[in-house]
Design a protein around this motif. Sequence first.
Motif, PDB file in Angstrom:
ATOM      1  N   LEU A 110      14.234   9.046   0.492  1.00 35.86           N
ATOM      2  CA  LEU A 110      14.054   7.699   1.018  1.00 35.86           C
ATOM      3  C   LEU A 110      13.118   7.734   2.219  1.00 35.86           C
ATOM      4  O   LEU A 110      13.111   8.716   2.967  1.00 35.86           O
ATOM      5  CB  LEU A 110      15.410   7.112   1.438  1.00 35.86           C
ATOM      6  CG  LEU A 110      16.462   6.998   0.334  1.00 35.86           C
ATOM      7  CD1 LEU A 110      17.776   6.489   0.918  1.00 35.86           C
ATOM      8  CD2 LEU A 110      16.001   6.107  -0.800  1.00 35.86           C
ATOM      9  N   PRO A 111      12.269   6.715   2.384  1.00 38.44           N
ATOM     10  CA  PRO A 111      12.314   5.442   1.666  1.00 38.44           C
ATOM     11  C   PRO A 111      11.457   5.349   0.404  1.00 38.44           C
ATOM     12  O   PRO A 111      11.648   4.443  -0.392  1.00 38.44           O
ATOM     13  CB  PRO A 111      11.770   4.466   2.717  1.00 38.44           C
ATOM     14  CG  PRO A 111      10.780   5.283   3.483  1.00 38.44           C
ATOM     15  CD  PRO A 111      11.370   6.672   3.543  1.00 38.44           C
ATOM     16  N   ASN A 112      10.519   6.274   0.172  1.00 40.42           N
ATOM     17  CA  ASN A 112       9.542   6.011  -0.894  1.00 40.42           C
ATOM     18  C   ASN A 112       9.277   7.196  -1.807  1.00 40.42           C
ATOM     19  O   ASN A 112       8.259   7.228  -2.499  1.00 40.42           O
ATOM     20  CB  ASN A 112       8.213   5.545  -0.281  1.00 40.42           C
ATOM     21  CG  ASN A 112       7.684   6.506   0.765  1.00 40.42           C
ATOM     22  OD1 ASN A 112       8.118   7.642   0.849  1.00 40.42           O
ATOM     23  ND2 ASN A 112       6.761   6.024   1.584  1.00 40.42           N
ATOM     24  N   GLN A 113      10.191   8.191  -1.837  1.00 37.28           N
ATOM     25  CA  GLN A 113       9.968   9.350  -2.698  1.00 37.28           C
ATOM     26  C   GLN A 113      10.836   9.324  -3.960  1.00 37.28           C
ATOM     27  O   GLN A 113      10.792  10.254  -4.746  1.00 37.28           O
ATOM     28  CB  GLN A 113      10.244  10.636  -1.917  1.00 37.28           C
ATOM     29  CG  GLN A 113       9.274  10.889  -0.780  1.00 37.28           C
ATOM     30  CD  GLN A 113       7.848  11.030  -1.271  1.00 37.28           C
ATOM     31  OE1 GLN A 113       7.563  11.794  -2.185  1.00 37.28           O
ATOM     32  NE2 GLN A 113       6.936  10.262  -0.671  1.00 37.28           N
ATOM     33  N   ILE A 114      11.603   8.277  -4.146  1.00 31.29           N
ATOM     34  CA  ILE A 114      12.401   8.126  -5.348  1.00 31.29           C
ATOM     35  C   ILE A 114      11.592   7.311  -6.362  1.00 31.29           C
ATOM     36  O   ILE A 114      10.951   6.333  -6.006  1.00 31.29           O
ATOM     37  CB  ILE A 114      13.748   7.430  -5.042  1.00 31.29           C
ATOM     38  CG1 ILE A 114      14.618   7.326  -6.281  1.00 31.29           C
ATOM     39  CG2 ILE A 114      13.557   6.081  -4.440  1.00 31.29           C
ATOM     40  CD1 ILE A 114      15.593   8.437  -6.411  1.00 31.29           C
ATOM     41  N   THR A 115      11.583   7.748  -7.605  1.00 27.64           N
ATOM     42  CA  THR A 115      10.783   7.059  -8.616  1.00 27.64           C
ATOM     43  C   THR A 115      11.331   5.665  -8.875  1.00 27.64           C
ATOM     44  O   THR A 115      12.511   5.377  -8.648  1.00 27.64           O
ATOM     45  CB  THR A 115      10.747   7.860  -9.930  1.00 27.64           C
ATOM     46  OG1 THR A 115      12.086   8.085 -10.382  1.00 27.64           O
ATOM     47  CG2 THR A 115      10.071   9.209  -9.723  1.00 27.64           C
TER      48      THR A 115
END
Length: 355
Positions: A21-26
């Motif tokens: 998090l915040p933006n590394q989860i597909t």
Amino acid sequence: MKKLVLLGGGYGNMRILLRLLPNQITDDREIILIDRTPFHSLKTEFYALAAGTVPDAEVRVDFPEHERLRTVTAEVVDINMDEKCVYLDNGDSIRYDDLVIGLGCDDNYHDVPGAAEYTHSIQTIRKSRDTYREVLGLSGGATVAIVGAGLSGIEIASELRESRPDLNIKLFDRGPRILRDFPERLSNYVQRWFDDNNVEVISNSNITKVEPHLLYNHENSIPADAVVWTAGIRPVEIVRNLDVEKAGGGRVVLTPHHNIPNYENVYVVGDCAALPHAPSAYLAEEQGEQIVKVLKMRWNGETLPEKMPEIKLQGIVGSLGKKKGFAFLADRTVTGRIARLLKSGILWMYKWHNG
């Protein structure tokens, strides 16, 4: 949405959250974090909570908030890896696509009669609170026995000495000297601190039985108004009951990519994992780093390396009350005020990185 379920909000799974998090989860995935408490507990500081030198709020960190993260406050009662489902004590069940088991540990009582029934613990925040209430209620001149002179035993003995100077404190060490696996200079420093502060260290001890207000070292009975057990850990019962290969201490044997053999989507992090190093917060965090890399490679359909890089530990850092400490880092021994400031700095940085 595919589900990544994290069991336990300890150091390993907190590191996984920090990296995803915040933006590394597909975009096609969500994370579900399940823990018995609605916050992350700083287990490395439970000794201070139990001794009464820090308030409860100082050993908690809020879980992160994110639209792709759902937190569930519940106790895990069963894991069915064939059905890809986790069962909770509130009657709910949660299915997963990927699972990370980081449920932590219990005290290891080594089959000592009475140890489970008549000793106090600092393994969970609830048990640490209970230990604090027990110690707080002791009258002046009472005796507290601490079984186990590893890092936890040393820290609670020293913190308790500063919190309750009116108590008699006995620290039982199974080895011939404090921290016998570390340089003698470090051991001698800690021993001198205890000598100077009237903490009795009983070396070469072997606790064979515990009774109410009494424990037995070899065959000698020793009166104690309260006994705190810090003599080893083992995985929680739900992990001990998993029908998978186990190593020494009941820890789960893993592949080089930290998943359970024959279950590519089930990972184990922290105290429950069989690794070549003793369990620690740092080890769980480093393992969490590698699990994130494996997850992302598998999600992207990439070929995994044959093995992951070796995790190299940095050493240990411990406190002796609020003003002194000890450390062994990069084969160097550090003692005194500098070591204590180092420990405080590490804690401050951890809280800062985790919100």
